[in-house]
Design a protein around this motif. Sequence first.
Motif: not given
Length: 99
Positions: A11-36
């Motif tokens: 659905l969309k990426p999650v842009i927070t301070e915590k998710s931006m810090d995790a990008m250094g570890e190659r982790k990306y956060t997304f909002l996804v469909h609840p049934q996926a």
Amino acid sequence: MADLKYYDIILKPVITEKSMDAMGERKYTFLVHPQANKIQIKEAIEKMFEGAKVQRVNTLNKDGKVKRRGSTLGKTAKTKKAIVQLTEDSKDIEFFEGM
């Protein structure tokens, strides 16, 4: 559930301070469909972002909050977040590069 396309799952990426810090570890956060499920999320990420190879997908389900407006009660929608870990030889997701 099989009729969801990959562009319906992410659905969309999650842009927070915590998710931006995790990008250094190659982790990306997304909002996804609840049934996926995790397999569908992995396939959607690899199709949407060319050269991205997913190593692991972690998901979090969040129930809707109870809200009150005057005397009527209601709930907000349920959401689901996915934290996607990319492999070391994978390309970065370019969507986040300018942030």
